[in-house]
Design an enzyme around this catalytic site. Structure first.
Site, PDB file in Angstrom:
ATOM      1  CG  ASP A 128     -17.766  19.499 -54.914  1.00 60.25           C
ATOM      2  OD1 ASP A 128     -16.878  18.634 -54.779  1.00 60.25           O
ATOM      3  OD2 ASP A 128     -18.898  19.258 -55.383  1.00 60.25           O
ATOM      4  CG  ASP A 150     -16.222  14.463 -44.487  1.00 61.31           C
ATOM      5  OD1 ASP A 150     -15.704  14.798 -43.410  1.00 61.31           O
ATOM      6  OD2 ASP A 150     -16.365  15.241 -45.442  1.00 61.31           O
ATOM      7  NE  ARG A 225      -6.447  21.024 -36.685  1.00 61.08           N
ATOM      8  CZ  ARG A 225      -6.388  21.916 -35.695  1.00 61.08           C
ATOM      9  NH1 ARG A 225      -7.382  21.985 -34.829  1.00 61.08           N
ATOM     10  NH2 ARG A 225      -5.399  22.737 -35.585  1.00 61.08           N
TER      11      ARG A 225
HETATM   12  C1  LIG Z   1     -12.772  14.375 -41.979  1.00 67.28           C
HETATM   13  S1  LIG Z   1     -12.092  15.808 -42.671  1.00 67.28           S
HETATM   14  C2  LIG Z   1     -10.359  15.405 -42.759  1.00 67.28           C
HETATM   15  C3  LIG Z   1      -9.501  16.620 -42.959  1.00 67.28           C
HETATM   16  C4  LIG Z   1      -7.976  16.340 -43.101  1.00 67.28           C
HETATM   17  N1  LIG Z   1      -7.694  15.566 -44.297  1.00 67.28           N
HETATM   18  C5  LIG Z   1      -7.434  15.668 -41.861  1.00 67.28           C
HETATM   19  O1  LIG Z   1      -7.117  14.464 -41.944  1.00 67.28           O
HETATM   20  O2  LIG Z   1      -7.349  16.328 -40.811  1.00 67.28           O
HETATM   21  C6  LIG Z   1     -12.574  15.727 -44.386  1.00 67.28           C
HETATM   22  C7  LIG Z   1     -12.405  17.047 -45.112  1.00 67.28           C
HETATM   23  O3  LIG Z   1     -12.712  16.871 -46.477  1.00 67.28           O
HETATM   24  C8  LIG Z   1     -13.379  18.025 -46.946  1.00 67.28           C
HETATM   25  N2  LIG Z   1     -14.152  17.612 -48.131  1.00 67.28           N
HETATM   26  C9  LIG Z   1     -15.080  16.633 -48.188  1.00 67.28           C
HETATM   27  N3  LIG Z   1     -15.585  16.510 -49.422  1.00 67.28           N
HETATM   28  C10 LIG Z   1     -14.952  17.458 -50.174  1.00 67.28           C
HETATM   29  C11 LIG Z   1     -15.074  17.850 -51.535  1.00 67.28           C
HETATM   30  N4  LIG Z   1     -15.923  17.242 -52.368  1.00 67.28           N
HETATM   31  N5  LIG Z   1     -14.304  18.865 -51.976  1.00 67.28           N
HETATM   32  C12 LIG Z   1     -13.440  19.501 -51.132  1.00 67.28           C
HETATM   33  N6  LIG Z   1     -13.297  19.167 -49.832  1.00 67.28           N
HETATM   34  C13 LIG Z   1     -14.034  18.170 -49.354  1.00 67.28           C
HETATM   35  C14 LIG Z   1     -14.246  18.448 -45.781  1.00 67.28           C
HETATM   36  O4  LIG Z   1     -14.600  19.820 -45.856  1.00 67.28           O
HETATM   37  C15 LIG Z   1     -13.323  18.148 -44.599  1.00 67.28           C
HETATM   38  O5  LIG Z   1     -12.546  19.263 -44.245  1.00 67.28           O
END
Ligand SMILES: C[S@@+](CC[C@H](N)C(=O)[O-])C[C@H]1O[C@@H](n2cnc3c(N)ncnc32)[C@H](O)[C@@H]1O
Length: 245
Positions: A128, A150, A225
């Site tokens: 996180d 997200d 992606r």
């Molecule tokens: C919808 S995905 C988008 C991934 C990438 N940025 C893309 O556009 O392909 C959002 C990513 O944010 C990560 N994520 C969400 N909240 C997070 C946090 N508090 N700390 C680290 N990673 C986080 C999730 O694990 C996920 O892989």
């Protein structure tokens, strides 16, 4: 021990020394499919060299995290599989990149491509990101990227969105004057939500010069992606950049 053993430490996972409760929780997935053999091998061989933990980012300048001098340091939050992070690091070898991702399989993918490409300007944080944001020195980052966070489309989940007042404060603290925050989303409501908060914030200026700037990706943009999926499903991305005053 197998590659997907729950107990396997893939990066140092620290908590604030004072045991203070975290203000924000991580709601996403931590693990997905079993890692491929090559990914598991890179995790074992290369991640110890690439990973950073909270103890690595005290008051010392972040440039010290890299084996060669870097002109600035940037952070990508939630890099997914690391496609954008790696493309950026390849394009700018004189910039240091910290990538933060809480999803183990994302860390495995990024570890694999960073190692295969022999990149020396990337460090990975596998947890996180919030405790990391609270630990990094003030005004230490030239850019922070939050790409397709997200979306949490349901009203009752909006409070889980990354863009919230407390995280905007964190971003404002970490960016150096003139530093940039990049945000991309394919969810109209999240775009409006983010724009509203940044436009009302005297610490930031929206860098848009024309009304439809938000439709245009940044120069050299490699895509992500998640963006490719959004485009396949007919959703239109928006790109927003704010400069720290
Ligand atoms: C919808 S995905 C988008 C991934 C990438 N940025 C893309 O556009 O392909 C959002 C990513 O944010 C990560 N994520 C969400 N909240 C997070 C946090 N508090 N700390 C680290 N990673 C986080 C999730 O694990 C996920 O892989």
């Amino acid at each position: 021990m197998t590659a997907d053993d729950e107990s396997r430490p893939f990066t140092p996972v620290d908590r604030p020394a004072d045991g203070a409760p975290r203000e924000a929780a991580f709601y996403g997935r931590r693990k997905g499919k079993k890692l491929r053999t090559a990914q598991a091998a890179h995790m074992a061989q290369d991640l110890p060299r690439l990973a950073i933990g909270l103890e690595d980012v005290g008051a010392a300048p972040l440039a010290g995290l890299f084996p060669h001098p870097v002109r600035e340091v940037r952070l990508e939050i939630g890099f997914g599989g690391g496609e954008h992070l790696v493309a950026e690091a390849l394009r700018h070898p004189d910039v240091g990149y910290i990538g933060a991702e809480a999803f183990l399989n994302g860390i495995a993918k990024a570890t694999t491509s960073v190692s295969e490409k022999g990149l020396a300007n990337v460090r990975l944080y596998g947890d996180d990101v919030i405790p990391l944001l609270d630990r990094l020195p003030a005004a230490s980052l030239a850019r922070i990227d939050l790409l397709y966070p997200d979306p949490w489309p349901k009203r009752r989940h909006w409070k889980r969105r990354f863009v919230q007042a407390d995280n905007i404060d964190r971003i404002a603290r970490l960016l150096m004057p003139g530093g940039h925050f990049r945000f991309a989303t394919d969810i109209e409501h999240y775009a409006a939500w983010t724009l509203r908060q940044f436009l009302a914030d005297a610490r930031f200026d929206w860098t848009a010069e024309r009304a439809d700037d938000w439709r245009l990706a940044w120069a050299g943009w490699p895509g992500t992606r998640y963006e490719a999926k959004a485009l396949r499903e007919g959703r239109r991305p928006g790109y927003y950049e704010f400069q720290r005053r």
